[in-house]
Design an enzyme around this catalytic site. Structure first.
Site, PDB file in Angstrom:
ATOM      1  N   GLU A 119      -5.722  -7.747   9.664  1.00 27.07           N
ATOM      2  CA  GLU A 119      -4.569  -8.657   9.640  1.00 27.07           C
ATOM      3  C   GLU A 119      -3.363  -8.033  10.348  1.00 27.07           C
ATOM      4  O   GLU A 119      -2.322  -8.696  10.468  1.00 27.07           O
ATOM      5  CB  GLU A 119      -4.216  -9.015   8.187  1.00 27.07           C
ATOM      6  CG  GLU A 119      -3.377  -8.004   7.426  1.00 27.07           C
ATOM      7  CD  GLU A 119      -4.162  -6.788   6.949  1.00 27.07           C
ATOM      8  OE1 GLU A 119      -5.343  -6.652   7.330  1.00 27.07           O
ATOM      9  OE2 GLU A 119      -3.609  -5.957   6.213  1.00 27.07           O
ATOM     10  N   CYS A 132      -9.448  -2.705   3.377  1.00 27.76           N
ATOM     11  CA  CYS A 132      -8.762  -1.473   2.972  1.00 27.76           C
ATOM     12  C   CYS A 132      -9.153  -1.092   1.535  1.00 27.76           C
ATOM     13  O   CYS A 132     -10.288  -0.700   1.296  1.00 27.76           O
ATOM     14  CB  CYS A 132      -7.260  -1.638   3.142  1.00 27.76           C
ATOM     15  SG  CYS A 132      -6.395  -0.075   3.034  1.00 27.76           S
ATOM     16  N   HIS A 145      -7.113  -2.593   8.907  1.00 27.51           N
ATOM     17  CA  HIS A 145      -6.399  -3.830   8.618  1.00 27.51           C
ATOM     18  C   HIS A 145      -6.555  -4.835   9.752  1.00 27.51           C
ATOM     19  O   HIS A 145      -5.782  -4.808  10.701  1.00 27.51           O
ATOM     20  CB  HIS A 145      -4.908  -3.552   8.394  1.00 27.51           C
ATOM     21  CG  HIS A 145      -4.639  -2.861   7.110  1.00 27.51           C
ATOM     22  ND1 HIS A 145      -4.287  -3.542   5.963  1.00 27.51           N
ATOM     23  CD2 HIS A 145      -4.700  -1.550   6.774  1.00 27.51           C
ATOM     24  CE1 HIS A 145      -4.126  -2.672   4.978  1.00 27.51           C
ATOM     25  NE2 HIS A 145      -4.375  -1.453   5.441  1.00 27.51           N
ATOM     26  N   GLY A 160      -5.106   6.401   1.984  1.00 27.67           N
ATOM     27  CA  GLY A 160      -5.200   7.813   1.657  1.00 27.67           C
ATOM     28  C   GLY A 160      -6.573   8.183   1.104  1.00 27.67           C
ATOM     29  O   GLY A 160      -6.903   9.346   0.944  1.00 27.67           O
ATOM     30  N   GLY A 169      -2.617   3.502  -3.727  1.00 22.40           N
ATOM     31  CA  GLY A 169      -3.213   4.367  -4.755  1.00 22.40           C
ATOM     32  C   GLY A 169      -4.684   4.645  -4.645  1.00 22.40           C
ATOM     33  O   GLY A 169      -5.322   4.428  -3.623  1.00 22.40           O
ATOM     34  N   SER A 221       0.821  -1.215   0.000  1.00 19.07           N
ATOM     35  CA  SER A 221       0.000   0.000   0.000  1.00 19.07           C
ATOM     36  C   SER A 221       0.853   1.261   0.000  1.00 19.07           C
ATOM     37  O   SER A 221       0.380   2.340  -0.300  1.00 19.07           O
ATOM     38  CB  SER A 221      -0.930   0.019   1.212  1.00 19.07           C
ATOM     39  OG  SER A 221      -1.866  -1.023   1.127  1.00 19.07           O
TER      40      SER A 221
END
Ligand SMILES: Nc1ncnc2c1ncn2[C@@H]1O[C@H](COP(=O)(O)OP(=O)(O)O)[C@@H](O)[C@H]1O
Ligand SMILES: Nc1ncnc2c1ncn2[C@@H]1O[C@H](COP(=O)(O)OP(=O)(O)O)[C@@H](O)[C@H]1O
Ligand SMILES: [Mg+2]
Ligand SMILES: [Mg+2]
Lengths: 388, 1078
Positions: free
Chosen positions: A361, A275, A359, A319, A248, A65
């Site tokens: 994980e 995510c 997240h 982001g 992105g 990421s």
């Protein structure tokens, strides 16, 4: 493997060869100067982002990421516990989250040159150098972070200080965010990862390895496929789909959005997004996403499950966020961020389709929401008719 | 925050009582935050805490304050008489927790319908009972050390055999590692077991020894909706085996990778959920340095020293949040006071590093072992904030105020480095520096100390720069330091003074060079979120690693208050009370207030107490830097005790404006010679004294003073150390020798030591030389017991009125002569109507909170107003009181293994209480009870020293036997005297041997009071009877070593034999006061 490294570090002060200086130049013209560590003489350009986690740099630096970004660590000491030996090719073992360092450059206050840890095999600087990633140490990262917070995320250049700025900027390498990015972070072909439980397709647009590790740990049979693979065909043989994280702007993945929308048609088919997966599902459902001023990056982001008093501390790195208001009626927001009220998860009202922005994980960060995997795999198990 | 109606609720909050080793100022912080949280909700709050020097017992916080012992009996009565519906047990340390458990056992909660808020009693028991704890953790598969919980010594012996040496002993329901020990050798087993079970410890754990593992602590918060967060993790620099309270600690953890951090975090949360904690708790882990193997050591189901540290380290107000949770709020309902935008449900991200360093005072005790271990001995701590480990540890070491300018190898003076590394002591960090300087490898040091090499590398960086700094020194003329060198030194935490010492420059020269290069510290914020969100906090720390000042000073008129620094013997919470009171008074007058302090266990370092909190050293350098960057109008040096007071003159000379009494006046009072001359000039009487430079001159000089005994003190020593009384020339020689090693170049002051004199103290506030508030206290003990160790009565009970008037007149003369504006304290001797001055301090004194609270007038507030030029009439009620209050010292001898529990001219107590009564007797009993004294029920051991004392105590001895019905045991001389008077007693030997000895009757539990007044001194100057005193302490039998106090006690017991002590709140006493204005 020695637990302490002193001899072969390359970053000892040596008066004969003063360590080169590096400049970080931001889009708004502000400049910060420090000392080079990691790869020297390699000008780079990228979006400058900061993360507030106090440990977990190995996980963070290899998180796809972060691809293309210049990362600022707000915690002032970086590299305390060194870096473990490289993992063998083909392994997905932690603490590495992918096969390589994903960031474009690293900005820290103090790079520790003498780490100490039973698992350490090299220094942070050595690791960066071995992968040609430039770093800069000696930067007041708090002041820098405050600037990034006030101005929002900015483009920045990490340049050898002795080069003329304009020339260096021109020489700087970066990642073409729209065209190149997602190809760079995904595998070329689907990979079978073994396991013998419910069959799960992990859609990889920069997914962290721990997503795969956790699926395997919970007994799933995992196929990890790039986002550009024939998702419909692959999914047809699966009991569920996990759309992983990635870098992105999700809107650059229109192709994947359409493919995922196609999967909605299959009745009772569990789809879980993490995510970037959250954003993809929102877009596939007909909602929209937007860019956050400076993103959420850290391991202390509080979220609340909407309609309950349950709160969780989560690891985050994104982001962009889902605009809840744009969700169609058969979808609902699921989690919300307690700090800024942005969306942290959505779910379909009548289908086993759900996703979260954080997240579960972890790696790095808290593991409080790991139960979501169990939940997802329970559904996949049900979808497979309980076959194991 | 969802408003809730708590108007009807009446909550009782238990404090922690007197400060003692293992339980110090941190509970003033947690209690006062809790009270603030309750007040916000309109809860009627009743506080039980006899510690009168605390901020939590100040006006304007709790609705009711009870200055009584925290015993189940007292608390039950208060719950009843205040009609409380609930109780908070988690804010007063182990004292409150144990009292809360006892109340449950008595059935008080059930009988009165009182609810325990926050963590339920069952959970508390599960965490305190080491065996239950083990079982509970086993239920969820969380690992604890292999151990056997034992209720008897017999069981312990068996367990030791089974587990094999070395083993660790740990007591249940204890704190500060009390009674715990590592047993490595067969011969240590018996004494260790004896100590472990002393003081009613019901259960002892025999456990696998995990020495050398990393010790990690995590602070966890959980609400009633099961939301759970970890607020801070901390790593001990000293490995397992050294109590966390004795360890250098850093936050966040430094040597753990994310996997380990998350492992411990997850274990913490799982454990706390399983135990059912509601509120705040601390969990301690041992982590194998070579793998991810771990053990849970313990859970403290309450606010603790570590939670205070974590609060200050992160800015997250743990006690406040815990109190809100106890009231039923969930974490997301509680706002984050720092950002004002987010909630309490989050985990702070630090963008700095914090280092805590313990402060020991072992030098003050005779006979004490300087070795540190699993049992706490430190009396205070400091915390430094910065961006690198060298920066924070060097700052922390300076903050200790022990004379070290940083992690200085030269501060190590021993000769066996290996031994100094292997055996932990309070000075081990200097041994590490020395070892590194001598070229020992970090691997070897790690082997000897178990300390992680990461920390050792940090110290190596510090030591390495010394060479460069030394190389910059110029034998001829002043060195010119490069900007780069200065900058690197500052980033590694060197002080200007420290740089100067290595480069042959003065502090001022270094400062000038540094500033000429534009190298100055910048203030950075502590905002809990690593700058991710905008924060309005006023909580700042300076760093040379920051490039800009985040918060330029405002243009309001402002003053800065200098804090008291580390708690130590002679300077603790009382000065924090003074500082906080001063800040509040100045704020009331519209001033912006800046607080400078570095002690994490204080209320003054709560960011909501002042407009700007700067967490840093209180040194000439740091104050001057702030003076220049913050530009306050003036600085208050008179509230923080000796630390800021000592800076006054130098600061004034450097152009800093000192508020109130001038620095010259302070110097005139502090400088023995100048002060004496002033007294002569004023015609004020003083004990004869002289400066002694040459030992050969001694006998003449002593003659002039009027012979022995004499009081000797080195001048200009740090923290008032090393005062002694010499009774003969040999003793004087020894003392002079000792003084020489402390301060070779300075002469010692020798004073005629007055025996049989009363000691009185005047605390007063003056305005431009005129006394406007005063109070006078009388010591129960004769002069010769340090005023901090003495039992103080207000108003005086035995000295005649003319003496009081003389004392007052002297105070007025001094105020005028020294043009005092602000607080001052005069100590005087009174004998046969003659009143003489011992000393005068032009600053707030230790007894100022006591006199303020007893008279109902906050002396500090008034002093601050006067210093700021506000003049309004005040009423002074010093003598006109319809009650008596007594201040009783608290000693921590049980923890100081081997220390002789004797009182003298050097202070030894660690805390105090202040209690009220209708008369001196009642107040004294209340006070003694509040320091752990229990009325004797069985027998008394008397060992009374000099003949005169034996006879003067005869009547009391008779009363003990005849009126109080106690069996008497006496050492031979005393027994003889008693028998001659027909007072029956059992004689016992003084020394162990064939006959039954005094120690035996203590061990047998036949006596529950020991009165021992030493008579003679051995060749090392040690008073006899040491074994008796020490045994009494180790068996936790109340001990009195002063005859005046013992006499007062016996009389109080006689006079109050048939009365139930009253339990009255503070305001009930104050209201008795005839209110009149001047
Ligand atoms: N099994 C053990 N082996 C080695 N050291 C231990 C062991 N258990 C405890 N300790 C040490 O003893 C100290 C005090 O023990 P602890 O149970 O925390 O007492 P307290 O309740 O007084 O804080 C710990 O901080 C740790 O350093
Ligand atoms: N001349 C003296 N005769 C008898 N006792 C004295 C004399 N001077 C001091 N003391 C005793 O010693 C104690 C400590 O002395 P002081 O000067 O107050 O030291 P400090 O500065 O540490 O407070 C006093 O409280 C008093 O009991
Ligand atoms: Mg404990
Ligand atoms: Mg402990």
């Amino acid at each position: 493997m020695s637990s302490v490294l002193t001899a072969h570090t390359t970053h000892q002060a040596d008066p004969a060869h003063p360590t080169p200086r590096v400049k970080l130049i931001l889009e708004d013209g502000s400049e910060y100067e420090g000392t080079s560590f990691g790869a020297a003489n390699r000008p780079v350009v990228g979006e400058v982002v900061f993360t507030t986690g106090m440990s977990g740099y190995v996980e963070t630096l290899t998180d796809p990421s972060f691809r293309g970004q210049i990362l600022v660590l707000t915690y002032p000491l970086a590299g305390n516990y060194g870096v473990p030996a490289p993992r063998p090719k083909g392994s997905i073992a932690g603490p590495y989250e992918s096969d390589q360092i994903q960031i474009q450059g690293l900005v820290v206050q103090h790079a520790i040159t003498k780490p100490s840890h039973h698992a350490a095999a090299r220094t942070l600087g050595d690791w960066l150098a071995s992968e040609q990633i430039p770093g800069v140490t000696g930067i007041d990262t708090r002041t820098l972070t405050r600037r990034l917070r006030e101005h929002g995320t900015m483009k920045g250049w990490l340049l050898p200080a002795e080069l003329p700025v304009e020339a260096a900027k021109r020489a700087a390498t970066g990642v073409e965010m729209q065209k190149e990015l997602f190809r760079l972070v995904a595998p070329e072909h689907p990979i079978e990862l073994g396991g013998d439980g419910p069959r799960v397709l992990l859609i990889d647009a920069g997914a962290k390895d721990n997503l795969a590790r956790l699926l395997l740990k919970h007994g799933a049979r995992v196929t990890r496929a790039p986002w550009h693979a024939d998702i419909a065909a692959l999914a047809a043989t699966m009991d569920g789909v996990l759309i992983g994280n990635g870098p992105g702007d999700p809107q650059d993945l229109q192709d994947l959005v359409l493919k995922v929308r196609g999967l909605f048609k299959r009745p009772n088919f569990p789809i879980f997004g993490v995510c970037l997966g959250n954003q993809i599902l929102a877009l596939a459902a007909g909602g929209s996403t937007f860019k956050l001023p400076y993103g959420h990056r850290g391991v202390n982001q509080p979220v609340q499950e909407i309609g309950t008093r349950r709160c969780f501390v989560t690891s985050q790195n994104h982001g962009y966020a889902v605009n809840e208001k744009t969700l169609p009626r058969d979808w609902e927001p699921w989690f919300t961020n307690l700090n800024d009220g942005t969306n942290e998860g959505i779910r379909a009202r009548f289908k086993p389709i759900f996703s979260i922005q954080f997240h579960p994980e972890a790696c790095p960060g808290p593991r409080d929401t790991g139960f979501l995997f169990e939940e997802f795999l329970r559904l996949c198990g049900a979808a497979s008719g309980g076959a194991r | 925050m969802t408003p809730r109606k708590h108007e009807q609720r009446r909550v009782l909050l238990l404090g922690s009582g007197a400060l003692q080793i293992g339980q110090a100022g941190e509970f003033d912080y947690s209690g006062s935050q809790a009270i603030k949280a309750l007040r916000e909700d309109g809860v009627y709050t009743v506080l039980v805490n006899p510690n009168i020097a605390t901020i939590q017992t100040s006006e304007g916080l709790a609705d009711k304050v009870y200055f009584v012992a925290i015993t189940p009996e007292n608390v039950e009565r208060i719950l009843e008489q205040e009609k409380c519906d609930s109780i908070l047990l988690g804010f007063g340390g182990q004292t409150a927790l144990n009292c809360g458990l006892a109340l449950e056992k008595r059935g008080t909660y059930e009988r009165l319908g009182v609810k325990v808020l926050g963590t339920p009693v069952k959970t508390i028991r599960d965490t305190e009972d080491r065996e239950l704890f083990k079982q509970r953790l086993a239920e969820i598969g969380v690992k604890v050390a292999t151990s056997r919980a034992c209720d008897t010594m017999e069981q312990c012996r068996a367990a030791v055999k089974e587990l094999g040496l070395p083993v660790m002993l740990r007591g249940a329901f204890a704190l500060g590692g009390k009674g715990s020990a590592v047993i490595t050798e067969e011969k240590d087993i018996e004494p260790a077991l004896k100590r472990a079970f002393a003081g009613n410890i019901p259960q002892v754990l025999v456990e696998e020894y995990l020495g050398g593992w990393k010790e990690i602590e995590v602070e966890v918060v959980r609400d009633s909706a099961d939301n759970c967060i970890t607020v801070c993790n901390m790593e001990n620099f000293d490995p397992m085996g050294i109590h966390t309270g004795e360890s250098i600690v850093v936050a966040p953890v430094q040597t753990l990778n994310d996997e380990e951090v998350q492992l411990l975090r997850t274990l913490s949360i799982d454990t706390i959920r399983h135990l059912g904690i509601i509120g705040e708790c601390n969990i301690q882990f041992a982590l194998d340095p070579k793998s991810t193997d771990y053990r849970v050591i313990e859970v403290n189901a309450r606010l603790s020293r570590s939670s205070a540290l974590a609060s200050k380290a992160t800015g997250y107000p743990l006690a406040y949040v815990a109190a809100k949770i106890a009231l039923g709020y969930t974490l997301p309902e509680i706002p984050n006071g720092i950002t004002k935008k987010t909630t309490a449900f989050f985990e702070p991200a630090l963008d700095y590093i914090v280092c805590k360093f313990p402060r020991w005072d072992l030098g003050k005790f005779r006979g004490v072992s300087t070795r540190i271990g699993s049992e706490m001995k430190s009396v205070g701590e400091v915390m430094a904030i910065g961006r690198s480990f060298p920066e924070v540890i060097q700052r922390a070491v300076r903050m200790l105020d022990i004379g070290a300018l940083g992690v200085d190898p030269d501060f190590f003076t021993g000769d066996d480095i290996t031994e100094a590394l292997r055996v932990p002591t309070s000075l081990r960090v200097f041994a590490i520096a020395k070892a590194l300087e001598q070229g020992m490898s970090t691997v070897e040091i790690n082997r000897l100390t178990g300390m992680d090499q990461w920390f050792l590398h940090g110290i190596a960086d510090i030591v390495a720069l010394r060479t460069e700094l030394k190389a910059a020194a110029k034998p001829s003329g002043a060195a010119q330091l490069s900007a780069d060198l200065i900058r690197r030194a500052k980033k590694l935490g060197y002080s200007d003074h420290g740089i100067g010492r290595l480069t042959g420059l003065t502090l001022e020269q270094v400062r000038a060079q540094r500033k000429s290069h534009g190298i100055i510290p910048r203030l950075a914020r502590i905002d809990t979120l690593a700058a991710e969100f905008p924060a309005e906090t006023n909580y700042m720390y300076p760093s040379y690693n920051a490039i800009e000042n985040e918060s330029p000073p405002s243009d309001r008129k402002k003053i800065m208050v200098l804090g008291s620094g580390a708690y130590r013997i002679g300077s603790s919470v009382e000065f924090d009370w003074c500082c906080v009171s001063a800040v509040r008074a100045a704020a009331e007058l519209g001033y912006e207030t800046i607080m400078l302090n570095y002690n994490p266990e204080t209320v003054s370092t709560d960011w909501d107490e002042c407009d700007r909190l700067v967490f840093d050293e209180v040194s000439f350098e740091s104050v001057l830097d702030l003076w220049e960057s913050e530009k306050p109008e003036a600085i208050i040096v008179s509230m923080g005790g000796q630390v800021p007071n000592n800076l006054a003159l130098r600061l004034a000379r450097a152009g800093v404006k000192i508020l109130g009494t001038s620095a010259e006046s302070i110097d005139n009072a502090e400088d023995r010679r100048k002060f004496s001359a002033l007294l002569d000039q004023l015609g004020v009487d003083q004990p004869a004294w002289t400066h002694l430079k040459e030992r050969s001159a001694a006998s003449d000089e002593i003659e002039k003073l009027g012979g022995y005994p004499v009081l000797v003190r080195p001048s200009y020593v740090l923290s008032g150390a090393a005062m002694s009384v010499a009774h003969d020339p040999a003793e004087l020689d020894r003392i002079l020798e000792r003084a020489r090693t402390i301060s070779a170049e300075h002469p010692v002051v020798v004073t005629k030591f007055e025996t049989g004199a009363r000691e009185i103290e005047v605390d007063a506030i003056a305005d431009q030389g005129k006394v406007i508030l005063w109070a006078v206290c009388e010591h129960v003990e004769d002069a010769g017991v340090h005023s901090g160790d003495a039992t103080l009565m207000l108003p005086p009970q035995t000295v005649p009125m003319p003496v009081i008037h003389k004392a007052r007149k002297i105070a007025a003369q001094l105020a005028e002569a020294l043009a005092i504006t602000g607080p001052f304290n005069v100590q005087l001797l009174a004998r046969n109507g003659r009143v003489r001055v011992i000393e005068c301090n032009l600053r707030a004194s230790r007894s100022l909170p006591f006199v303020s609270k007893v008279t109902g007038t906050n002396f500090v507030r008034e002093a601050t107003r006067r210093m700021l030029g506000v003049r309004e009439p005040v009423s002074n009620r010093a003598l006109d009181l319809d009650y008596v209050a007594v201040k009783v010292p608290q000693f921590s001898f049980p923890r100081l293994v081997g220390a002789d529990p004797i009182l003298g001219v050097e202070m030894a107590s660690t805390g105090e209480v202040g209690c009220f009564g209708d008369d001196g007797d009642e107040a004294l009993l209340q006070g003694l009870n509040a320091t752990g004294f229990r009325t004797p029920k069985k027998g008394v051991l008397l060992s009374l020293g000099p003949k005169s004392e034996k006879y003067s105590f005869l009547e009391e001895a008779r009363a003990l036997h005849e009126e109080l019905g106690l069996a008497l045991f006496a050492t031979p001389g005393t027994a003889e005297a008693l028998e001659a008077e027909g007072i029956p007693c059992t004689p016992v030997a003084k020394e162990p041997g064939q006959e039954r000895s005094a120690m035996d009757v203590i061990d047998e539990g036949l006596v529950d009071l020991v009165i021992n007044v030493p008579r003679s001194y051995d060749e090392l100057g040690r008073p006899d009877g040491y074994l008796i005193r020490r045994r009494a302490i180790d068996a936790e039998v109340p001990l009195m070593t002063d005859l005046m106090l013992a006499t007062a006690l016996v009389n109080a017991l006689r006079n109050r034999l048939h009365t139930v002590p009253a339990i009255r709140s503070w305001d009930e006493y104050l209201e008795r006061q005839p209110r009149h204005l001047v």
